[in-house]
Design an enzyme around this catalytic site. Structure first.
Site, short mmCIF file in Angstrom:
data_model
loop_
_atom_site.label_atom_id
_atom_site.label_comp_id
_atom_site.label_asym_id
_atom_site.label_seq_id
_atom_site.Cartn_x
_atom_site.Cartn_y
_atom_site.Cartn_z
N HIS A 28 -11.96 6.37 1.75
CA HIS A 28 -11.36 7.78 2.83
C HIS A 28 -11.34 8.89 1.93
O HIS A 28 -10.36 8.66 0.88
CB HIS A 28 -10.06 7.69 3.45
CG HIS A 28 -9.25 7.27 3.13
ND1 HIS A 28 -8.07 7.86 2.91
CD2 HIS A 28 -8.62 5.89 3.34
CE1 HIS A 28 -7.26 7.50 2.16
NE2 HIS A 28 -7.68 5.94 2.40
N HIS A 63 -7.42 11.40 5.90
CA HIS A 63 -8.34 10.37 6.37
C HIS A 63 -9.04 11.61 7.43
O HIS A 63 -9.55 10.92 8.23
CB HIS A 63 -7.96 9.26 7.55
CG HIS A 63 -6.94 8.23 6.97
ND1 HIS A 63 -8.30 6.67 6.85
CD2 HIS A 63 -5.68 7.32 5.73
CE1 HIS A 63 -7.43 6.30 6.24
NE2 HIS A 63 -6.85 6.75 5.19
N ASP A 118 1.11 -0.77 0.23
CA ASP A 118 -0.20 -0.04 0.44
C ASP A 118 0.69 1.11 0.01
O ASP A 118 1.85 1.58 0.93
CB ASP A 118 -0.97 0.04 1.20
CG ASP A 118 -1.44 1.08 1.44
OD1 ASP A 118 -2.09 1.73 0.55
OD2 ASP A 118 -2.69 1.04 2.40
N ASP A 158 -3.32 7.53 -3.53
CA ASP A 158 -3.23 6.65 -2.53
C ASP A 158 -3.60 4.91 -3.06
O ASP A 158 -4.25 4.80 -3.68
CB ASP A 158 -4.12 5.96 -1.43
CG ASP A 158 -4.69 5.41 -0.19
OD1 ASP A 158 -3.18 4.62 -0.46
OD2 ASP A 158 -5.15 5.64 0.46
N GLU A 195 -6.70 -1.46 -4.20
CA GLU A 195 -6.95 0.26 -3.58
C GLU A 195 -7.09 1.56 -5.01
O GLU A 195 -5.90 0.90 -5.79
CB GLU A 195 -6.42 0.61 -2.37
CG GLU A 195 -6.79 2.05 -2.19
CD GLU A 195 -5.85 2.80 -1.15
OE1 GLU A 195 -5.21 2.43 -0.51
OE2 GLU A 195 -6.93 3.95 -0.21
N GLU A 208 -11.08 1.25 -0.31
CA GLU A 208 -9.89 0.05 -0.33
C GLU A 208 -10.59 -1.19 0.13
O GLU A 208 -11.07 -1.24 1.16
CB GLU A 208 -8.51 0.51 0.46
CG GLU A 208 -9.51 1.13 1.28
CD GLU A 208 -7.83 2.24 1.90
OE1 GLU A 208 -7.17 1.15 2.63
OE2 GLU A 208 -8.11 3.12 2.68
#
Ligand code: MN
Ligand code: MN
Length: 290
Positions: A152, A160, A81, A92, A275, A185
């Site tokens: 998020h 976040h 990640d 992300d 993700e 995710e």
């Protein structure tokens, strides 16, 4: 702004694909994490957080410590990640590498859930409905979504803080809409379907300047406040060697920094994750980490 978002996404996908290939039995986690973070900079971005390499029942938040000797093993299920920011705009993304070859379906479950939810977004999209799609797809594989982990909405330099995207159905009026940058995710497991806190995973964030007596620790806090005021950082990024750990620990104790625990599956189940970050414009949804 949109150019910066797109650029962050391009760097993130490129580095994810390169790093994915490095994950092999006998390779050190530290080698992959260093590659990811250096490569992001080489391509003109900055790491938005330390490269996470979480294995088997660890769902998230492990990054190698200074001089970490840990190696990937033959039967590991590895979640890679990574995050990139360009001037604060974050991409992300995560992928699961199954070195055991016994969890192909588990890996597919989270990937498929991610694809389905992205393909079915209608703006404005109810986040509870997003959770429903993720839950349905993962359950169709005979696995459980992890209910207490979520995607998020991200703001500039904020990872976040916006709306959370659940991985299970929930009744809510909250939506995502035009202008939102959203990390989705799905996590799937053959375990209980929840995570609990484990030991610290060598990832920290700055909380506040505090009066610190130890000079070494005081200097360390000044450096952290200057370099990582908003986004998480790795122990590796601030320690020269293991001896400096005393200084870092005194910052933890003084509540000047926060240490993230690793997140472990509650019943020790194996966990997969997929993700992507999407950006929602007036007329389309851009998967920036494709
Ligand atoms: Mn991530
Ligand atoms: Mn994320």
């Amino acid at each position: 702004m949109i150019e910066k978002i797109i650029k962050a996404g391009e760097i993130a996908s490129k580095v994810r694909e390169e790093a994915k290939k490095m994950i092999k039995p006998g390779v050190k986690l530290l080698e992959v994490a260093n590659f990811v973070e250096n490569r992001i900079k080489e391509l003109g971005g900055e790491p938005a957080f330390p490269c996470n390499l979480s294995i088997n029942d660890v769902a998230a938040h492990y990054t190698p410590k200074v001089n970490d000797e840990l190696e990937f093993k033959e039967d590991d299920v590895v979640k890679l990640d990574l995050g990139v920011h360009v001037d604060g705009y974050i991409a992300d993304t995560a992928v699961t590498v199954d070195l055991s070859n016994s969890y192909k379906d588990l890996v597919k479950a989270s990937e498929d859930a991610l694809r389905e939810v992205i393909n079915n977004i209608e703006i404005p999209m109810n986040i509870g409905e997003m959770g429903r799609i993720i839950e349905e797809v993962i359950k169709s594989y005979g696995y459980k979504p992890i209910a207490n982990l979520s995607g998020h909405v991200m703001y500039r330099y904020e990872l976040h803080t916006g709306v959370s995207i659940p991985n299970v159905y929930e009744k809510t009026n909250k939506t995502i809409d035009v202008g939102d940058l959203v990390a989705i995710e799905p996590f799937a497991t053959n375990g209980f379907g929840m995570v609990k806190d484990g030991p610290l995973g060598n990832i920290y964030k700055f909380l506040a300047k505090r009066p610190i007596r130890l000079l070494k620790a005081k200097k360390m806090l000044d450096e952290i406040a200057k370099k990582y005021p908003f986004l998480p950082f790795a122990e590796r990024w601030v320690l020269k060697d293991e001896k400096d750990k005393i200084a870092l620990n005194s910052l933890l104790k003084a509540n000047a920094i926060y240490g993230y625990p690793v997140l472990k599956e509650r019943e020790g189940g194996i966990v997969s994750q997929a993700e992507h970050t999407i950006y929602i414009t007036e007329n389309k949804i851009i998967v920036i980490t494709k």
